[in-house]
Design a protein around this motif. Sequence first.
Motif, short mmCIF file in Angstrom:
data_model
loop_
_atom_site.label_atom_id
_atom_site.label_comp_id
_atom_site.label_asym_id
_atom_site.label_seq_id
_atom_site.Cartn_x
_atom_site.Cartn_y
_atom_site.Cartn_z
N LEU A 153 -63.43 22.01 8.49
CA LEU A 153 -62.39 22.67 9.28
C LEU A 153 -62.48 22.28 10.75
CD1 LEU A 153 -62.32 26.29 7.83
CD2 LEU A 153 -60.53 24.57 7.66
N ILE A 154 -63.68 22.20 11.26
CA ILE A 154 -63.88 21.85 12.68
C ILE A 154 -63.47 20.40 12.95
CG2 ILE A 154 -65.63 21.58 14.49
CD1 ILE A 154 -64.89 24.47 13.81
N CYS A 171 -65.57 30.37 12.19
CA CYS A 171 -66.08 29.12 11.65
C CYS A 171 -66.66 28.27 12.77
CB CYS A 171 -64.94 28.39 10.94
SG CYS A 171 -65.34 26.74 10.40
N SER A 212 -62.47 33.20 9.43
CA SER A 212 -61.43 32.67 10.31
C SER A 212 -61.91 31.37 10.96
CB SER A 212 -61.11 33.70 11.41
OG SER A 212 -62.23 33.88 12.25
N ASN A 213 -60.96 30.60 11.43
CA ASN A 213 -61.31 29.35 12.13
C ASN A 213 -62.16 29.65 13.37
OD1 ASN A 213 -59.96 27.84 10.26
ND2 ASN A 213 -58.15 27.53 11.52
N LYS A 214 -61.84 30.75 14.06
CA LYS A 214 -62.60 31.13 15.26
C LYS A 214 -64.08 31.34 14.90
CE LYS A 214 -63.09 35.02 18.43
NZ LYS A 214 -62.62 36.36 18.73
N SER A 220 -56.23 18.84 15.39
CA SER A 220 -55.27 19.91 15.65
C SER A 220 -53.86 19.40 15.42
CB SER A 220 -55.35 20.39 17.10
OG SER A 220 -56.64 20.53 17.51
#
Length: 116
Positions: free
Chosen positions: A108-109, A62, A58-60, A113
């Motif tokens: 991804l980071i 990650c 998940s992005n979290k 957004s």
Amino acid sequence: MASLNVYSILVFLFLTCGAVMATKENNQIIKENNCETKMGLPCVLEAFTSIFNTGSISNKCCGKLVVLGKVCHSALVKRTLENPPFKDLNPATIIAKSIQTWNNFLALIDLPSPSA
């Protein structure tokens, strides 16, 4: 559900028994950087599955892995490869997958957004 239990056991081995089997260098890096306490078990499971099996993260998690840092990430992967259940894995393949996973996390980071 059974695969989650298997991965839980493997991660437990990764976090506990791995210290006995790992090289002094990896253990020293992990200890000095406090690597094992920077991520919660759910994120460790996701990262572990994504590198040592087939899975996504998940992005979290990650983000948590990136905060963990590349030094910790690499040392933990190398230590895991030294554990008996993982001796039959090809280290070059796992390390390459680990690097690819790390680079994917960074990408991804770095993504902006979406605006609301």
